[in-house]
Scaffold this motif. Structure first.
Motif, PDB file in Angstrom:
ATOM      1  N   PRO A 189      10.415   5.252  59.582  1.00  0.00           N
ATOM      2  CA  PRO A 189      10.982   5.890  60.774  1.00  0.00           C
ATOM      3  C   PRO A 189      12.268   6.673  60.481  1.00  0.00           C
ATOM      4  O   PRO A 189      12.622   7.568  61.255  1.00  0.00           O
ATOM      5  CB  PRO A 189      11.287   4.710  61.715  1.00  0.00           C
ATOM      6  N   SER A 190      12.949   6.373  59.387  1.00  0.00           N
ATOM      7  CA  SER A 190      14.227   7.048  59.145  1.00  0.00           C
ATOM      8  C   SER A 190      14.046   8.547  58.872  1.00  0.00           C
ATOM      9  O   SER A 190      14.996   9.315  58.895  1.00  0.00           O
ATOM     10  CB  SER A 190      14.981   6.376  57.999  1.00  0.00           C
ATOM     11  N   GLN A 191      12.780   8.965  58.648  1.00  0.00           N
ATOM     12  CA  GLN A 191      12.517  10.408  58.517  1.00  0.00           C
ATOM     13  C   GLN A 191      12.573  11.116  59.871  1.00  0.00           C
ATOM     14  O   GLN A 191      12.700  12.334  59.954  1.00  0.00           O
ATOM     15  CB  GLN A 191      11.090  10.641  57.950  1.00  0.00           C
ATOM     16  N   GLY A 212      14.633  11.205  62.354  1.00  0.00           N
ATOM     17  CA  GLY A 212      15.860  11.862  62.821  1.00  0.00           C
ATOM     18  C   GLY A 212      15.876  13.324  62.411  1.00  0.00           C
ATOM     19  O   GLY A 212      16.000  14.229  63.243  1.00  0.00           O
TER      20      GLY A 212
END
Lengths: 176, 238
Positions: free
Chosen positions: B6-8, B10
């Protein structure tokens, strides 16, 4: 307004410090909204005078000073556009300028709230959002600019948005 | 991102990924409900960011803005100390006489127009700082309208011990207008009798204001309202 120091020298000091810190931001914003440097300077002048008159609100430590100033500048531009709009002769001139969107009394709260929230997230998070969103840079460009690996820019941008959400509260909505 | 990361999201939401990275995220999103939910929340935050103009992140003073600063300081200086001092010995007094004649004519016209005129007049007395219904003896009342600015003003000058209390009710002002009241005496000297800002309510119902000035009532020649920016609004010859 009762507590404001009305002596000319303190008024002058306040205006000078606001100008030194926020002048560039204000003038750039007003120039984009009006499309005209001279008109923008008038807007900035009026904004700073109002700031001095409302120094109590401004220096209470609540809310972002920058947000307050930009909001007031925007309201002045909107009000002037409306005042001109009632005179049919200048309608053509209005059509040329970028629309000032929304009812400003609503949008006001929001740009101030968001700037406030951005003041509360960590500087690392804030700078990533500024680079990627407001300056329109890619991850690669921002990584070079900030001197961190691209992977860090990516994860910081993710956690920055999450942090913003925490500050703003899950119930927040954009007023339209 | 073929694997769940999920950190992609942003950088994806902010439009900062390279085209091939965007494709990978798109593929993952198609099969991952968790990421799609997260995406909605992040997009909401991006919408918030849109409320702030990009110029908000510029710092320092403007370039080439010195004249702007000087102008602003002049305005603030002028507005911060007006209560104490007589502002100007009005050198332009003779020129104003013709306008007063025009105003006097306007008064006559207005006196004939019963409805609005009477109402405005009554509001003035209702809200005068004196608790009585009638204005004190020796008071002077005038009503004028200014076709140029579209305003109508009822002014009352009440005598005090060697000075005067001036109340005005003005219709036709815009909300947010910042006004100053000037009183000129018979020698042509002009005094500031205070300043105020017009509330939205006052813009609709008439803006009332009162101020004291160190001029005996029989010496008051005129009451003028100007905006703080120096624009003429309306003048009443007393």
């Amino acid at each position: 307004m009762g507590d404001v120091d009305r002596r000319p020298e303190s008024a002058e000091a306040l205006v000078r410090s606001l100008y030194a810190e926020h002048g560039r931001s204000l003038l750039a914003y007003a120039t984009r909204l009006t499309g005209d440097r001279a008109a923008a300077e008038d807007v900035v002048q009026e904004t700073l005078v109002r700031a001095w008159k409302h120094a109590d609100d401004l220096t209470s430590g609540k809310g972002s000073v920058r947000g307050w100033l930009l909001t007031v500048a925007r309201n002045i531009v909107t009000d002037r556009a409306r005042a001109r709009a009632v005179r049919p002769a200048e309608v053509a001139e209005i059509a040329d300028r970028p629309p000032v969107e929304g009812d400003h009394s609503e949008a006001v709260v929001n740009s101030m709230v968001v700037l406030d929230a951005l003041d509360q997230v960590s500087p690392e998070h804030r700078e990533v959002l500024v680079e990627l969103y407001y300056r329109g840079r890619s991850v690669t460009e921002a990584a070079k600019e900030l001197g961190v690996p691209p992977g860090t820019v990516k994860s910081r941008s993710y956690y920055a948005l999450r942090a913003l959400r925490t500050v703003m509260g899950p119930g927040a909505e954009v007023a339209r | 991102m073929s694997e769940h990361d999920p950190s992609q999201l942003g950088a994806y939401v902010l439009g900062a990924l390279e085209p091939d990275e965007v494709r990978e995220v798109d593929e993952h999103l198609a099969g991952c409900a968790e990421c799609r939910t997260e995406l909605v929340e992040l997009e909401e935050m991006k919408e918030f960011l849109g409320e702030v103009p990009p110029e908000a992140f510029l710092d320092g003073p403007p370039t080439d803005g010195d004249l702007l600063l000087q102008r602003t300081l002049r305005e603030v200086r002028a507005a911060s100390a007006p209560q104490e001092a007589p502002v100007v010995a009005a050198a332009a007094a003779p020129k104003k006489r013709t306008r007063w004649l025009a105003v006097a004519a306007a008064v006559v016209v207005l006196a004939g127009a019963v409805g609005g005129g009477v109402l405005i007049g009554r509001q003035t007395t209702d809200n005068a700082p004196v608790a009585t219904e009638t204005v004190p003896a020796g008071s002077k009342q005038v009503m004028v309208s200014d076709a140029g600015t579209g305003t109508t003003m009822a002014a009352t000058v009440e005598p005090r011990a060697g000075w005067s209390w001036v109340t005005v009710t003005i219709a036709g002002l815009k909300a947010g207008a910042e006004c100053q009241m000037f009183v000129t005496d018979k020698t042509g000297k002009t005094y500031v009798a205070g300043s105020w800002v017009v509330s939205p309510k006052a813009a609709q119902e008439g803006s009332r204001f009162g101020g004291g000035v160190l001029v005996p009532t029989d010496q008051v020649r005129s009451v003028e309202i100007k905006t703080v920016q120096g624009k003429h609004v309306v003048t009443a010859a007393v």
